[in-house]
Design an enzyme around this catalytic site. Structure first.
Site, PDB file in Angstrom:
ATOM      1  CE1 TYR A 110      -8.735  91.830  39.865  1.00 38.10           C
ATOM      2  CE2 TYR A 110      -8.421  92.222  42.209  1.00 38.10           C
ATOM      3  CZ  TYR A 110      -9.217  91.792  41.163  1.00 38.10           C
ATOM      4  OH  TYR A 110     -10.487  91.322  41.407  1.00 38.10           O
ATOM      5  CG  MET A 129      -9.440  86.289  41.022  1.00 41.91           C
ATOM      6  SD  MET A 129     -10.262  87.797  40.514  1.00 41.91           S
ATOM      7  CE  MET A 129     -10.550  87.473  38.790  1.00 41.91           C
TER       8      MET A 129
HETATM    9  N1  LIG Z   1     -13.333  86.532  43.839  1.00 44.33           N
HETATM   10  C1  LIG Z   1     -13.160  87.670  44.479  1.00 44.33           C
HETATM   11  O1  LIG Z   1     -12.751  87.704  45.655  1.00 44.33           O
HETATM   12  C2  LIG Z   1     -13.485  88.965  43.802  1.00 44.33           C
HETATM   13  C3  LIG Z   1     -13.592  90.110  44.608  1.00 44.33           C
HETATM   14  C4  LIG Z   1     -13.888  91.325  44.011  1.00 44.33           C
HETATM   15  C5  LIG Z   1     -14.096  91.392  42.651  1.00 44.33           C
HETATM   16  N2  LIG Z   1     -13.980  90.277  41.878  1.00 44.33           N
HETATM   17  C6  LIG Z   1     -14.208  90.407  40.446  1.00 44.33           C
HETATM   18  O2  LIG Z   1     -15.318  89.629  40.090  1.00 44.33           O
HETATM   19  C7  LIG Z   1     -15.193  89.199  38.735  1.00 44.33           C
HETATM   20  C8  LIG Z   1     -15.370  87.687  38.670  1.00 44.33           C
HETATM   21  O3  LIG Z   1     -14.342  87.086  39.425  1.00 44.33           O
HETATM   22  P1  LIG Z   1     -14.382  85.582  39.949  1.00 44.33           P
HETATM   23  O4  LIG Z   1     -13.832  85.605  41.304  1.00 44.33           O
HETATM   24  O5  LIG Z   1     -15.703  84.977  39.695  1.00 44.33           O
HETATM   25  O6  LIG Z   1     -13.253  84.955  38.990  1.00 44.33           O
HETATM   26  P2  LIG Z   1     -13.162  83.569  38.234  1.00 44.33           P
HETATM   27  O7  LIG Z   1     -13.811  82.508  39.010  1.00 44.33           O
HETATM   28  O8  LIG Z   1     -11.744  83.430  37.834  1.00 44.33           O
HETATM   29  O9  LIG Z   1     -14.062  83.842  36.915  1.00 44.33           O
HETATM   30  C9  LIG Z   1     -13.672  84.819  35.996  1.00 44.33           C
HETATM   31  C10 LIG Z   1     -14.561  84.739  34.775  1.00 44.33           C
HETATM   32  O10 LIG Z   1     -14.107  85.721  33.830  1.00 44.33           O
HETATM   33  C11 LIG Z   1     -13.834  85.071  32.584  1.00 44.33           C
HETATM   34  N3  LIG Z   1     -12.758  85.734  31.856  1.00 44.33           N
HETATM   35  C12 LIG Z   1     -11.463  85.894  32.238  1.00 44.33           C
HETATM   36  N4  LIG Z   1     -10.767  86.493  31.265  1.00 44.33           N
HETATM   37  C13 LIG Z   1     -11.644  86.723  30.244  1.00 44.33           C
HETATM   38  C14 LIG Z   1     -11.529  87.305  28.970  1.00 44.33           C
HETATM   39  N5  LIG Z   1     -10.361  87.775  28.508  1.00 44.33           N
HETATM   40  N6  LIG Z   1     -12.625  87.371  28.179  1.00 44.33           N
HETATM   41  C15 LIG Z   1     -13.810  86.883  28.613  1.00 44.33           C
HETATM   42  N7  LIG Z   1     -13.989  86.328  29.817  1.00 44.33           N
HETATM   43  C16 LIG Z   1     -12.914  86.250  30.629  1.00 44.33           C
HETATM   44  C17 LIG Z   1     -13.464  83.653  32.979  1.00 44.33           C
HETATM   45  O11 LIG Z   1     -13.667  82.737  31.915  1.00 44.33           O
HETATM   46  P3  LIG Z   1     -12.503  82.281  30.901  1.00 44.33           P
HETATM   47  O12 LIG Z   1     -11.246  82.111  31.687  1.00 44.33           O
HETATM   48  O13 LIG Z   1     -13.063  81.042  30.328  1.00 44.33           O
HETATM   49  O14 LIG Z   1     -12.430  83.393  29.890  1.00 44.33           O
HETATM   50  C18 LIG Z   1     -14.465  83.384  34.087  1.00 44.33           C
HETATM   51  O15 LIG Z   1     -15.715  83.013  33.547  1.00 44.33           O
HETATM   52  C19 LIG Z   1     -13.822  89.674  38.274  1.00 44.33           C
HETATM   53  O16 LIG Z   1     -13.947  90.881  37.544  1.00 44.33           O
HETATM   54  C20 LIG Z   1     -13.082  89.920  39.575  1.00 44.33           C
HETATM   55  O17 LIG Z   1     -12.055  90.870  39.427  1.00 44.33           O
HETATM   56  C21 LIG Z   1     -13.690  89.063  42.431  1.00 44.33           C
END
Ligand SMILES: NC(=O)c1ccc[n+]([C@@H]2O[C@H](COP(=O)([O-])OP(=O)(O)OC[C@H]3O[C@@H](n4cnc5c(N)ncnc54)[C@H](OP(=O)(O)O)[C@@H]3O)[C@@H](O)[C@H]2O)c1
Length: 243
Positions: free
Chosen positions: A157, A194
């Site tokens: 990651y 996530m």
């Molecule tokens: N949560 C945290 O603590 C955190 C911190 C720093 C950065 N981030 C980043 O923020 C972003 C969003 O994370 P989140 O926490 O909101 O995660 P999340 O709740 O798991 O949402 C992830 C989103 O990405 C979509 N996705 C996953 N794989 C995909 C693919 N192959 N093609 C198209 N869409 C895809 C998912 O939809 P589907 O599964 O339906 O495709 C979902 O809509 C990510 O890049 C993550 O690395 C998160």
């Protein structure tokens, strides 16, 4: 910020079905943008679309796998065909697969890199010709604190997010003369599905809210001025100061 600062603009948000991407899509729409919503799960996209339509704004759902070149080509083509223009893309789609490096399978490593790094690359590549027609236009890539720091059991990651950060830094300079502003946001823990998966040890009430990341995106895509902002780091107040 003016009321409806994004009226007339079109935004593409990946990962818009839930979590941070859903918050970003809603925030952009509330400021007047029409929003293209991308992720793999149609039902979640439709849920975000309905929430936007409920306050009278326009959104459209495009089921997409960002790791797949053909799927991303179709996403950008169909977005521009539907809305007639593209002013900003928010590369937010991402996955986290966690565990010690010594037991990480090649398939796991490749999948994380394909979604997080290749996905952002493909969306940027396909969007650039359309973004070049608008001034200013924006690419906002959602990386992570793991793009600048290391955490145990997050090597794949972390590598994928370092890739997003590196690509964003290079692209910011590559597109500067075109008036395309490229920004990267590096959040710490945000209260989403996530985060629950990555840090089951954490009390989720101490995490940042997805709306706080959306606020940072809004700030970036609505500001004027000559300052170049390459990167915004958002760390949670409750983290130990030395962590
Ligand atoms: N949560 C945290 O603590 C955190 C911190 C720093 C950065 N981030 C980043 O923020 C972003 C969003 O994370 P989140 O926490 O909101 O995660 P999340 O709740 O798991 O949402 C992830 C989103 O990405 C979509 N996705 C996953 N794989 C995909 C693919 N192959 N093609 C198209 N869409 C895809 C998912 O939809 P589907 O599964 O339906 O495709 C979902 O809509 C990510 O890049 C993550 O690395 C998160």
């Amino acid at each position: 910020m003016n009321q409806n600062a994004l009226s007339g603009k079109v935004a593409l948000v990946t990962g818009a079905g839930r979590g941070i991407g859903r918050s970003i899509a809603l925030a952009l729409a509330r400021e007047g943008a029409r929003v293209a919503l991308a992720a793999r799960t149609p039902a979640q996209l439709l849920d975000t679309q309905r929430a936007i339509e409920a306050f009278g704004q326009e959104a459209a759902s495009f089921p997409t796998d960002v790791s797949d070149e053909g799927s991303v080509v179709a996403l950008v083509r169909d977005t521009v065909a539907h809305f007639g223009r593209l002013d900003m893309v928010i590369n937010n789609a991402g996955i986290g697969l966690f565990g010690p490096l010594e037991s990480t399978r090649v398939e796991t490593w490749d999948r994380v890199m394909a979604v997080n790094a290749r996905g952002a690359f493909l969306v940027c590549r396909e969007a650039i010709p359309h973004l070049r027609r608008q001034r200013p236009s924006f690419i906002v890539n959602i990386a992570s604190v793991v793009a600048v720091k290391g955490y145990a059991n997050q090597s794949a990651y972390s590598a994928s997010k370092h890739a997003v950060l590196g690509m964003s830094k290079a692209l910011a300079r590559e597109l500067q003369a075109d008036g395309i502003r490229v920004h990267v946001i590096c959040p710490g823990g945000v209260d989403t599905d996530m985060a629950g998966q990555a840090r089951p040890d954490l009390d989720r009430s101490v995490l940042m809210s997805p709306d706080e990341i959306a606020d940072a995106v809004l700030f970036l895509v609505t500001r004027d001025g000559k300052a170049v902002i390459d990167q915004i780091d958002l760390r949670r107040e409750s983290a130990t100061p030395w962590a």
